[in-house]
Design a protein around this motif. Structure first.
Motif, PDB file in Angstrom:
ATOM      1  N   ASP A 236       0.816  -1.357   0.136  1.00  0.00           N
ATOM      2  CA  ASP A 236      -0.056  -0.041  -0.027  1.00  0.00           C
ATOM      3  C   ASP A 236       0.748   1.270  -0.148  1.00  0.00           C
ATOM      4  OD1 ASP A 236      -2.637  -0.592   0.077  1.00  0.00           O
ATOM      5  OD2 ASP A 236      -2.246  -1.878   2.039  1.00  0.00           O
ATOM      6  N   SER A 237       1.928   1.139   0.456  1.00  0.00           N
ATOM      7  CA  SER A 237       2.979   2.390   0.992  1.00  0.00           C
ATOM      8  C   SER A 237       3.723   2.556  -0.225  1.00  0.00           C
ATOM      9  CB  SER A 237       3.488   1.943   2.079  1.00  0.00           C
ATOM     10  OG  SER A 237       4.584   2.975   2.503  1.00  0.00           O
ATOM     11  N   PRO A 238       4.073   3.778  -0.229  1.00  0.00           N
ATOM     12  CA  PRO A 238       5.259   4.205  -1.152  1.00  0.00           C
ATOM     13  C   PRO A 238       6.771   3.931  -0.485  1.00  0.00           C
ATOM     14  CG  PRO A 238       4.167   6.134  -0.586  1.00  0.00           C
ATOM     15  CD  PRO A 238       3.503   5.099   0.033  1.00  0.00           C
ATOM     16  N   ALA A 239       6.501   3.779   0.832  1.00  0.00           N
ATOM     17  CA  ALA A 239       7.930   3.620   1.796  1.00  0.00           C
ATOM     18  C   ALA A 239       8.654   2.319   0.904  1.00  0.00           C
ATOM     19  CB  ALA A 239       7.495   3.493   3.181  1.00  0.00           C
TER      20      ALA A 239
ATOM     21  N   GLU B 177     -12.209  -1.616   0.151  1.00  0.00           N
ATOM     22  CA  GLU B 177     -11.109  -1.366  -0.914  1.00  0.00           C
ATOM     23  C   GLU B 177     -10.950  -0.204  -1.796  1.00  0.00           C
ATOM     24  OE1 GLU B 177     -10.531  -6.303  -2.192  1.00  0.00           O
ATOM     25  OE2 GLU B 177     -12.428  -5.236  -3.035  1.00  0.00           O
ATOM     26  N   ARG B 178     -12.176   0.296  -1.974  1.00  0.00           N
ATOM     27  CA  ARG B 178     -12.108   1.592  -2.797  1.00  0.00           C
ATOM     28  C   ARG B 178     -11.611   2.450  -1.998  1.00  0.00           C
ATOM     29  NH1 ARG B 178     -17.025  -0.477  -5.473  1.00  0.00           N
ATOM     30  NH2 ARG B 178     -18.354   0.207  -3.856  1.00  0.00           N
ATOM     31  N   ILE B 179     -12.090   2.748  -0.818  1.00  0.00           N
ATOM     32  CA  ILE B 179     -11.637   3.612   0.117  1.00  0.00           C
ATOM     33  C   ILE B 179     -10.017   3.677   0.398  1.00  0.00           C
ATOM     34  CG2 ILE B 179     -11.554   4.548   2.591  1.00  0.00           C
ATOM     35  CD1 ILE B 179     -14.203   5.510   0.687  1.00  0.00           C
ATOM     36  N   ASN B 180      -9.484   2.400   0.386  1.00  0.00           N
ATOM     37  CA  ASN B 180      -8.116   2.184   0.567  1.00  0.00           C
ATOM     38  C   ASN B 180      -7.298   2.743  -0.756  1.00  0.00           C
ATOM     39  OD1 ASN B 180      -7.096   0.992   2.913  1.00  0.00           O
ATOM     40  ND2 ASN B 180      -7.754  -1.049   2.118  1.00  0.00           N
ATOM     41  N   LEU B 181      -8.074   2.901  -1.712  1.00  0.00           N
ATOM     42  CA  LEU B 181      -7.480   3.161  -3.015  1.00  0.00           C
ATOM     43  C   LEU B 181      -7.583   4.732  -3.399  1.00  0.00           C
ATOM     44  CD1 LEU B 181      -8.151   0.467  -5.498  1.00  0.00           C
ATOM     45  CD2 LEU B 181      -6.015   0.704  -4.272  1.00  0.00           C
ATOM     46  N   GLY B 182      -8.239   5.321  -2.286  1.00  0.00           N
ATOM     47  CA  GLY B 182      -8.791   6.908  -2.431  1.00  0.00           C
ATOM     48  C   GLY B 182      -9.887   7.345  -3.396  1.00  0.00           C
ATOM     49  N   ILE B 183     -10.723   6.065  -3.592  1.00  0.00           N
ATOM     50  CA  ILE B 183     -11.919   6.140  -4.597  1.00  0.00           C
ATOM     51  C   ILE B 183     -13.180   6.421  -3.673  1.00  0.00           C
ATOM     52  CG2 ILE B 183     -13.343   5.198  -6.340  1.00  0.00           C
ATOM     53  CD1 ILE B 183     -10.717   3.442  -6.978  1.00  0.00           C
TER      54      ILE B 183
ATOM     55  N   HIS C 144     -13.978   0.180 -11.138  1.00  0.00           N
ATOM     56  CA  HIS C 144     -13.574  -0.266  -9.596  1.00  0.00           C
ATOM     57  C   HIS C 144     -14.782  -0.618  -9.047  1.00  0.00           C
ATOM     58  CE1 HIS C 144     -10.190   1.790 -10.880  1.00  0.00           C
ATOM     59  NE2 HIS C 144      -9.399   1.229  -9.865  1.00  0.00           N
ATOM     60  N   SER C 145     -16.032  -0.768  -9.829  1.00  0.00           N
ATOM     61  CA  SER C 145     -17.172  -1.376  -9.091  1.00  0.00           C
ATOM     62  C   SER C 145     -17.194  -2.671  -8.423  1.00  0.00           C
ATOM     63  CB  SER C 145     -18.303  -1.189 -10.063  1.00  0.00           C
ATOM     64  OG  SER C 145     -18.224  -2.029 -11.173  1.00  0.00           O
ATOM     65  N   LYS C 146     -16.216  -3.524  -9.132  1.00  0.00           N
ATOM     66  CA  LYS C 146     -16.209  -4.895  -8.515  1.00  0.00           C
ATOM     67  C   LYS C 146     -15.662  -4.883  -7.042  1.00  0.00           C
ATOM     68  CE  LYS C 146     -17.397  -6.839 -12.491  1.00  0.00           C
ATOM     69  NZ  LYS C 146     -17.876  -5.581 -13.169  1.00  0.00           N
ATOM     70  N   LEU C 147     -14.827  -3.871  -6.608  1.00  0.00           N
ATOM     71  CA  LEU C 147     -14.331  -3.855  -5.267  1.00  0.00           C
ATOM     72  C   LEU C 147     -15.290  -3.607  -4.116  1.00  0.00           C
ATOM     73  CD1 LEU C 147     -11.001  -1.933  -5.973  1.00  0.00           C
ATOM     74  CD2 LEU C 147     -11.323  -4.107  -6.268  1.00  0.00           C
ATOM     75  N   THR C 148     -14.846  -4.073  -2.953  1.00  0.00           N
ATOM     76  CA  THR C 148     -15.670  -3.458  -2.041  1.00  0.00           C
ATOM     77  C   THR C 148     -15.470  -2.195  -1.456  1.00  0.00           C
ATOM     78  OG1 THR C 148     -13.889  -4.117  -0.065  1.00  0.00           O
ATOM     79  CG2 THR C 148     -15.396  -5.956  -0.856  1.00  0.00           C
TER      80      THR C 148
END
Ligand SMILES: *Cc1c(COP(=O)(O)O)cnc(C)c1O
Length: 390
Positions: free
Chosen positions: A129-132, A355-361, A348-352
């Protein structure tokens, strides 16, 4: 010729006896041998020569050579679509028991490959998830075969530090580092220069740039491309000569078009940032982007995609899209014409929801692929749609 731009435009399939200026379309499935001996020699790899368009064709070779010039790559392969290119970049190398490390924010179908298809064949994955860079190193296992990512990501426009990842590659030389470079294009970002092994593109997007044909391309290290050639020769995801001819010609204007996509997108992002009907604007070359400095280090400009959130959630987002007059709603991107999409209910409709919030959607998120129309017409259409749906 010194400059890449000139080299790309001047790279051309060998001129035929007809002395054409612009390259013809080679609609031929196979190529003749002058003699039985030549046929034997070409099949034995003792002599170079085209055999069959599943392997290579003058149009696909020209297209590949141009992308190699753009990315300073040793070699490349073309594909029927971007997904065929992504699939082959994994499938040519993995075997049962292998492991893949990938950024979480990836193209929907690539996510389905990793989570649905590859597990059937005994290949596991870890999302980062992280850019680190420590998080990337932590995800690597003894069985890791490929490290994969997209930067900037879709639709959140999050970046990963390509120079840091290139250093990680030096530490793990046996692992293949591959990037889907579709959003940036070879004009804005050259991952191989940072030490990446493979750079993958959906040529359907900015390379064609006019929403006409599908295509994919992978460029990178010669020895890896040779391994991939075995896979594609015998599985057949070849690009059609017509599509190669179309996209190859488009590459002559890629730089010009990208300059305009980027200046239009930056102007729009700046205008939206000032608008009180918008919650959040993401664009890599906006100083408010959390990775603005990184974007400037590894990209020539910010690209053609702007993601923003309208106030009022999904209901407002739908009304906003319907209120657009010039801009159309379609799920493509990288077209000369500006395109709006609502990722939450389409790509991204197939995601929960989580999951969407995790991707910033968010429910109000809109992804805009900024086209080549006059800047003020694009901005005006968006502002009038925001005003109308207040
Ligand atoms: C569109 C896209 C793909 C898939 O390409 P197709 O040509 O549609 O198969 C893969 N990755 C990214 C980032 C894309 O935008």
């Amino acid at each position: 010729m010194k400059k890449d731009q000139s080299k790309v435009i001047r790279e051309q399939a060998t001129r035929s006896a007809t002395r054409e200026h612009s390259v013809p379309l080679y609609l031929t499935s196979s190529f003749i041998f002058d003699s039985a001996e030549q046929g034997r020699a070409i099949f034995a790899d003792e002599e170079e020569g085209m055999v069959y368009s599943r392997y290579a064709n003058p149009n696909t070779s020209e297209f590949i050579n141009r992308v190699c010039k753009l990315e300073n790559a040793e070699a490349g392969l073309s594909f029927a679509s971007g997904m065929a290119a992504v699939f082959a970049s994994f499938a040519s190398f993995i075997k049962s028991g292998d492991h893949i490390v990938s950024s979480r924010a990836i193209f929907g179908s690539t996510h389905q490959l990793l989570t649905q298809l590859f597990p059937r064949w005994g290949v596991t994955y870890t999302y980062v998830d992280s850019p680190a860079i420590e998080e990337w190193e932590k995800a690597i296992q003894p069985t890791t075969r490929i490290v994969f990512l997209e930067s900037p990501s879709n639709p959140g426009l999050e970046l990963f530090d390509l120079a840091e990842l290139g250093k990680l590659k030096e530490k793990y030389p046996h692992i293949i580092f591959a990037i889907d470079n579709c959003f940036a294009t070879p004009y804005l970002q050259q991952p191989l220069q940072f030490g990446f092994d493979l750079s993958i593109h959906s040529a359907t997007k900015y390379m064609d740039g006019q929403g006409r044909v599908l295509g994919g391309v992978v460029v990178g290290k010669q020895e890896l491309i040779d391994e991939m050639l075995f896979f594609i020769r015998h599985t057949g995801p070849a690009m059609s000569p017509f599509n190669a001819w179309t996209i190859s010609k488009s590459l002559e204007t890629l730089g010009l078009r990208m300059d305009r996509h980027c200046s239009n997108a930056l102007a729009l992002a700046e205008a939206l940032e000032k608008n009180t009907e918008i919650e959040d604007v993401k664009y890599p070359f906006l100083p408010s982007h959390p990775q603005y400095e990184l974007a400037k280090r590894q990209m020539k400009a910010g690209g053609g995609i702007v993601t923003f959130e309208v106030k009022g959630g999904k209901e407002r987002a739908f009304k906003f899209i319907d209120a657009l007059e010039m801009i159309l709603y379609t799920s493509n991107l990288g077209d000369s014409r500006t395109i709006a999409t609502h990722p939450g209910s389409t790509t991204h409709s197939k995601l929960t929801e989580e999951e969407r919030i995790n991707l910033g959607i968010k429910p109000g998120s809109i992804r805009l692929s900024v086209g080549l129309e006059a800047q003020e017409d694009i901005i005006d259409d968006i502002l009038q749609a925001l005003e109308k749906t207040k």
